[in-house]
Structure formats: C-alpha cells, structure tokens
Enzyme design. Structure first.
Site, PDB file in Angstrom:
ATOM      1  N   CYS A  40      61.462  62.758  76.522  1.00  0.00           N
ATOM      2  CA  CYS A  40      60.038  61.614  75.896  1.00  0.00           C
ATOM      3  C   CYS A  40      59.501  62.662  74.948  1.00  0.00           C
ATOM      4  O   CYS A  40      58.226  63.318  74.700  1.00  0.00           O
ATOM      5  CB  CYS A  40      59.618  60.758  77.154  1.00  0.00           C
ATOM      6  SG  CYS A  40      58.530  59.765  76.109  1.00  0.00           S
ATOM      7  N   PHE A  41      59.474  61.573  73.821  1.00  0.00           N
ATOM      8  CA  PHE A  41      58.693  62.197  72.418  1.00  0.00           C
ATOM      9  C   PHE A  41      56.971  61.766  72.477  1.00  0.00           C
ATOM     10  O   PHE A  41      56.361  62.172  72.022  1.00  0.00           O
ATOM     11  CB  PHE A  41      58.987  61.637  71.180  1.00  0.00           C
ATOM     12  CG  PHE A  41      59.124  60.373  70.934  1.00  0.00           C
ATOM     13  CD1 PHE A  41      58.952  59.340  71.824  1.00  0.00           C
ATOM     14  CD2 PHE A  41      60.212  60.127  69.692  1.00  0.00           C
ATOM     15  CE1 PHE A  41      59.109  57.906  71.197  1.00  0.00           C
ATOM     16  CE2 PHE A  41      60.531  59.122  69.617  1.00  0.00           C
ATOM     17  CZ  PHE A  41      60.215  57.741  70.320  1.00  0.00           C
TER      18      PHE A  41
END
Length: 226
Positions: A40-41
């Site tokens: 997840c960024f």
C-alpha cells in the site's frame, strides 16, 4: 509489506483556527527520479517524505499493460507505487534502495498484483544498482525475495485523496496550509509534513519543519499531534 487495512486512524485537530501558512519557496536543486512499489502506497509516501534529500513524492499506478487508465477501484494489472524526486547531492539511489529493503517484507508473495514488491528502474545505471542490491539482500534472507525488477513504464497519478494521505487526516491543519490538490501532491512542504505527521522525522531532523515557513501556532499544533 505496507497494508492499507492496518494503517491507524489519525485524529484531526481540536483547534478551531490556525494561522495561515506562509510557505518559503521549494528548495532549488536538480532532482532525479526513483519509482518503487512496496505494498500500500500510503505508508511509503510518509516514510520517504521524512528522508533528507527527498524533494517531492507522489503515489500512483505503474507496471501495467492494460489500455484503460488505472484507478484505485479499477486498477487492472497495475501496481501501487511511489515516485520519488530526490537531490542526488544529498541522497543516492542506493540509499533509497536500502530504505526500500529495510521497510517492507520483500519475501512476501502478495496474492494481489496491486500490492507486490517491485523496483521500476529508469535507466541502465538504476537497473544495475537494483540488481546488485537485490543480490546482497538475498544473501541475508532465508526465504527467496519476491521483488520484481521492471523497466519503468508510464506512471499514472493516484486520485487526490491518496496523495499525502496522512497529512490529509489533519483536516483543519491542512486547511490552514491553503494548498490546492496539485500543491499537496507536488510541494516540498507537503512532502515533509506528511513524513512528520507519520511519525518518521527524528528530533535531530525537526529543523526541516522550521525551514518551511509555518507559523508559531502551526508549529505548536504539530507538537501537540505527536
């Protein structure tokens, strides 16, 4: 591996008003670009924003082949990624790779392509450095590394609500900055503040917060947050 589902909710400010932000100009320097995927960024956006030498960050999607433009709800075969604009006189590509390896599980084989580990190299030099660093990491792991090394493809910016996700949780403070969505995504100040509010900037690095032009009231608020 950073996971969206495990990110903690961050409370918003209890202040009713804050002084308006009077930003200094973004630092002038020639930057290079690195593109990485480590789950997840949201987390990496804050993590890298805290690092000296990182001038800007933005999150988005790359590494795919489907013709339709990717979105968070229709990502296709694209990968959540972060694009880093860094000052090579202060931090090297190898330094960034070390942060990459140290802050996610590169041996985890995600069942969702969206969250896989990947290094998207921009040129031959980055490719060689990525391969060399991966070889060194393999010597320290008992399980095989699952990170993909990929030539850089078009990077599609993620939706605005993903950009500086942690900073956006502090809604009243964010309003006091008077930054539009493009400025939240692309300015040095937003990059550093997102790193600070993620809890990554050390006491010795707090001078960087003092250098971006916040008011005394905004600085007191930041102290109260953490």
């Amino acid at each position: 591996m950073f996971s969206c589902s495990t990110m903690m909710h961050i409370p918003t400010s209890q202040f009713l008003k804050l002084s308006k932000f009077k930003p200094i100009p973004d630092p002038r320097c020639k930057t290079k670009v690195a593109t990485l995927s480590m789950g997840c960024f949201w987390g990496p956006d804050s993590l890298f924003g805290s690092i000296k030498g990182i001038m800007r960050t933005k999150v988005g999607y790359t590494g795919g082949s489907e013709p339709d433009l990717p979105t968070y709800k229709s990502i296709g075969d694209y990968i959540e990624s972060i694009e880093l604009y860094y000052d090579p006189s202060k931090i090297t590509y190898l330094d960034l790779l070390q942060v990459f390896w140290n802050n996610h599980d590169s041996t985890d084989k995600s069942s969702y392509r969206q969250y896989i580990s990947a290094i998207h190299f921009h040129d031959k030099e980055q490719e060689q450095q990525a391969r060399d660093s991966m070889k060194k990491m393999e010597e320290t792991k008992s399980n095989s590394i699952q990170t993909l090394l990929m030539p850089y493809k078009t990077f599609y910016d993620a939706e605005n609500y993903h950009q500086k996700y942690i900073l956006r949780k502090y809604k009243i403070f964010l309003e006091s900055l008077c930054l539009n969505d493009d400025e939240i995504k692309n300015t040095y100040a937003a990059c550093v503040l997102n790193g600070y509010l993620g809890g990554h900037i050390s006491e010795t690095e707090k001078v960087r917060i003092l250098d971006i032009g916040l008011s005394d009231e905004q600085l007191r608020y930041l102290e109260a947050c953490l």
